[in-house]
Design an enzyme around this catalytic site. Structure first.
Site, PDB file in Angstrom:
ATOM      1  N   SER A  84       0.806  -1.225   0.000  1.00  0.00           N
ATOM      2  CA  SER A  84       0.000   0.000   0.000  1.00  0.00           C
ATOM      3  C   SER A  84       0.839   1.275   0.000  1.00  0.00           C
ATOM      4  O   SER A  84       0.289   2.374   0.053  1.00  0.00           O
ATOM      5  CB  SER A  84      -0.941   0.001   1.201  1.00  0.00           C
ATOM      6  OG  SER A  84      -0.206  -0.167   2.383  1.00  0.00           O
ATOM      7  N   THR A 189      -1.479   3.179   3.685  1.00  0.00           N
ATOM      8  CA  THR A 189      -0.756   4.423   3.904  1.00  0.00           C
ATOM      9  C   THR A 189       0.077   4.545   5.174  1.00  0.00           C
ATOM     10  O   THR A 189      -0.420   4.301   6.266  1.00  0.00           O
ATOM     11  CB  THR A 189      -1.820   5.550   3.985  1.00  0.00           C
ATOM     12  OG1 THR A 189      -2.605   5.474   2.824  1.00  0.00           O
ATOM     13  CG2 THR A 189      -1.212   6.897   4.138  1.00  0.00           C
ATOM     14  N   THR A 207       1.672   6.995   0.082  1.00  0.00           N
ATOM     15  CA  THR A 207       0.791   5.864  -0.215  1.00  0.00           C
ATOM     16  C   THR A 207       0.755   5.545  -1.701  1.00  0.00           C
ATOM     17  O   THR A 207       1.086   6.402  -2.530  1.00  0.00           O
ATOM     18  CB  THR A 207      -0.648   6.206   0.237  1.00  0.00           C
ATOM     19  OG1 THR A 207      -1.465   5.040   0.149  1.00  0.00           O
ATOM     20  CG2 THR A 207      -1.271   7.280  -0.622  1.00  0.00           C
ATOM     21  N   ARG A 217      -7.083   8.821 -10.082  1.00  0.00           N
ATOM     22  CA  ARG A 217      -7.678   9.050  -8.753  1.00  0.00           C
ATOM     23  C   ARG A 217      -6.601   9.474  -7.750  1.00  0.00           C
ATOM     24  O   ARG A 217      -5.522   8.903  -7.682  1.00  0.00           O
ATOM     25  CB  ARG A 217      -8.351   7.762  -8.285  1.00  0.00           C
ATOM     26  CG  ARG A 217      -9.029   7.870  -6.904  1.00  0.00           C
ATOM     27  CD  ARG A 217      -8.135   7.384  -5.795  1.00  0.00           C
ATOM     28  NE  ARG A 217      -8.817   7.390  -4.504  1.00  0.00           N
ATOM     29  CZ  ARG A 217      -8.217   7.178  -3.340  1.00  0.00           C
ATOM     30  NH1 ARG A 217      -6.915   6.967  -3.295  1.00  0.00           N
ATOM     31  NH2 ARG A 217      -8.890   7.203  -2.217  1.00  0.00           N
ATOM     32  N   VAL A 218      -6.911  10.507  -6.994  1.00  0.00           N
ATOM     33  CA  VAL A 218      -6.016  10.937  -5.915  1.00  0.00           C
ATOM     34  C   VAL A 218      -6.830  10.944  -4.633  1.00  0.00           C
ATOM     35  O   VAL A 218      -7.948  11.476  -4.611  1.00  0.00           O
ATOM     36  CB  VAL A 218      -5.441  12.344  -6.198  1.00  0.00           C
ATOM     37  CG1 VAL A 218      -4.665  12.863  -4.995  1.00  0.00           C
ATOM     38  CG2 VAL A 218      -4.543  12.313  -7.422  1.00  0.00           C
ATOM     39  N   GLY A 219      -6.287  10.372  -3.581  1.00  0.00           N
ATOM     40  CA  GLY A 219      -6.994  10.350  -2.297  1.00  0.00           C
ATOM     41  C   GLY A 219      -6.585  11.509  -1.414  1.00  0.00           C
ATOM     42  O   GLY A 219      -6.116  12.552  -1.884  1.00  0.00           O
ATOM     43  N   ASP A 220      -6.742  11.305  -0.124  1.00  0.00           N
ATOM     44  CA  ASP A 220      -6.445  12.370   0.843  1.00  0.00           C
ATOM     45  C   ASP A 220      -4.950  12.537   1.105  1.00  0.00           C
ATOM     46  O   ASP A 220      -4.497  13.615   1.491  1.00  0.00           O
ATOM     47  CB  ASP A 220      -7.107  12.046   2.190  1.00  0.00           C
ATOM     48  CG  ASP A 220      -6.575  10.725   2.745  1.00  0.00           C
ATOM     49  OD1 ASP A 220      -6.597   9.715   2.004  1.00  0.00           O
ATOM     50  OD2 ASP A 220      -6.099  10.698   3.892  1.00  0.00           O
ATOM     51  N   THR A 240      -5.470   7.846   7.624  1.00  0.00           N
ATOM     52  CA  THR A 240      -5.397   6.661   6.769  1.00  0.00           C
ATOM     53  C   THR A 240      -6.822   6.181   6.542  1.00  0.00           C
ATOM     54  O   THR A 240      -7.727   6.529   7.284  1.00  0.00           O
ATOM     55  CB  THR A 240      -4.527   5.566   7.424  1.00  0.00           C
ATOM     56  OG1 THR A 240      -4.466   4.442   6.552  1.00  0.00           O
ATOM     57  CG2 THR A 240      -5.081   5.115   8.762  1.00  0.00           C
ATOM     58  N   GLY A 241      -7.002   5.384   5.505  1.00  0.00           N
ATOM     59  CA  GLY A 241      -8.341   4.879   5.220  1.00  0.00           C
ATOM     60  C   GLY A 241      -8.903   5.500   3.963  1.00  0.00           C
ATOM     61  O   GLY A 241      -8.147   5.965   3.106  1.00  0.00           O
ATOM     62  N   GLY A 243      -9.812   7.775   1.497  1.00  0.00           N
ATOM     63  CA  GLY A 243      -9.460   9.172   1.288  1.00  0.00           C
ATOM     64  C   GLY A 243     -10.638  10.056   0.933  1.00  0.00           C
ATOM     65  O   GLY A 243     -10.702  11.216   1.355  1.00  0.00           O
TER      66      GLY A 243
HETATM   67  C1  SD4 Z   1      -6.132   6.974   0.022  1.00  0.00           C
HETATM   68  N1  SD4 Z   1      -5.912   7.238   2.412  1.00  0.00           N
HETATM   69  O1  SD4 Z   1      -5.558   7.010  -1.068  1.00  0.00           O
HETATM   70  C2  SD4 Z   1      -5.276   6.737   1.230  1.00  0.00           C
HETATM   71  C3  SD4 Z   1      -4.850   5.320   1.262  1.00  0.00           C
HETATM   72  C4  SD4 Z   1      -5.469   4.562   2.238  1.00  0.00           C
HETATM   73  O2  SD4 Z   1      -7.107   2.990   2.477  1.00  0.00           O
HETATM   74  O3  SD4 Z   1      -5.177   4.736   3.401  1.00  0.00           O
HETATM   75  N2  SD4 Z   1      -6.354   3.718   1.739  1.00  0.00           N
HETATM   76  O4  SD4 Z   1      -7.344   7.099   0.158  1.00  0.00           O
END
Ligand code: SD4
Length: 330
Positions: A84, A189, A207, A217-220, A240-241, A243
């Site tokens: 990850s 992450t 991450t 796609r871009v997360g948080d 984490t989690g 995004g």
């Molecule tokens: C995201 N928060 O890209 C990051 C990666 C992650 O569960 O933690 N995914 O959303």
């Protein structure tokens, strides 16, 4: 300064700095000399234990929190077994491993890269964006070409094992736009927060994002305020989690603001988790977790579901793993 001349100035400065590459940044001089505090580092998930060790080599030798959080997460980025983060990360649904990272220091300086491919240490590129340009974030091809101009090490992704998994995933997921699933056991992450002997706080986050995401796609994680936020007067937080849910509430900034109101880091993380829950009609399978550190070195974490933990190292504690409290059972 007029807008046009500002841009001229900015680009000229950025360009000149790129033309004078410093292959590796020198270790940073500490701010607030004379101030004493106990260094502490915390990081998301159990992979944080190893990362904290690397950060501690800096913090335990009176180094800066900025150097610590960069050196720490580089360990995770180059870990081939981590699915990850970094080089061992899973690809998007078209087979491209695109990486996101950001960094922020005690002076509220910040830098980020998103959707960068084939670069071993996105966190160091994020730091270079912060230190060598007038910008905060570079994405995609632009981020990669900046990294190459700066001389950062490249890598080939996906690695063999990851490519094999992706091919199997493709066979099992014929529906092109079926939602990929973030499962609770996914160790996501790495986000890291550190306070150094001078009482200065910095953070980093890196991450490969949501496995088998849509391309682009871009997360948080690379978004300052969502995946990471530092205010040296108050503290720092990272996430984490999922995004998409974290961005909705500018999660890490929200945690820091709750600490500013006087809440303990754990309570601040809990309040942010509750806000996420309140903004969703259905949180089934929606895992998010925060960790935070305040100015006095107190730490805490909290998540929507159980299964989230974070690693801590300080001069008083050997490396330890803490199970974050949570709101809901499976
Ligand atoms: C995201 N928060 O890209 C990051 C990666 C992650 O569960 O933690 N995914 O959303």
């Amino acid at each position: 300064m007029k807008r046009r001349s500002f841009f001229k100035f900015s680009l000229a400065t950025a360009f000149t700095s790129i033309l004078k590459p410093q292959s590796i940044f020198g270790m940073q001089a500490l701010k607030n000399p004379g101030r004493n505090s106990n260094p502490v580092v915390i990081s998301t998930w159990s992979h944080g234990i190893e990362a904290n060790e690397a950060a501690w080599k800096v913090l335990g030798n009176s180094g800066s929190s900025l150097d610590a959080v960069e050196q720490g997460v580089k360990i995770t980025e180059s870990d081939l077994s981590n699915r990850s983060v970094g080089i061992g990360g899973r690809p998007d649904r078209t087979g491209h491993v695109t990486l996101d990272a950001c960094i922020m220091d005690e002076r509220s300086r910040c830098g980020a890269v998103a959707c960068i491919e084939g670069i071993l240490h996105p966190i160091s590129v994020a730091r270079a964006v912060m230190e060598r340009t007038q910008h905060v974030m570079l994405v995609g091809e632009g981020a990669r070409s900046f990294a190459l101009d700066c001389g950062f090490e490249t890598c080939k992704t996906p690695i063999k094992e990851v490519k094999k998994d992706w091919k199997e995933w493709k066979k099992e997921n014929k529906e092109a736009f079926e939602k990929p699933v973030i499962n609770h056991e996914n160790h996501d992450t790495i986000g890291m927060l550190a306070i150094d002997a001078q009482g200065n706080i910095s953070g980093s986050c890196t991450t490969s994002g949501w496995a088998y995401k849509l391309p682009g796609r871009v997360g948080d994680s690379p978004i300052i305020g969502a995946g990471l936020f530092i205010d040296n007067e108050v503290g720092g937080a990272c996430a984490t989690g999922m995004g998409e849910a974290i961005i909705r509430i500018a999660g890490s900034h929200t945690v820091v603001e709750f600490m500013r109101q006087g809440h303990h880091p754990e309570k601040a993380c809990k309040l942010a988790v509750e806000r996420i829950i309140s903004k969703h009609e259905d949180v089934q399978g929606l895992q998010c977790g925060f960790i935070a550190i305040d100015k006095s070195g107190q730490v805490g974490g909290y998540s929507v579901y159980n299964g989230f933990n974070y690693a801590m190292k300080s001069s008083d504690t050997e490396k330890i793993l803490i199970d974050a409290p949570f709101d809901r059972k499976w």
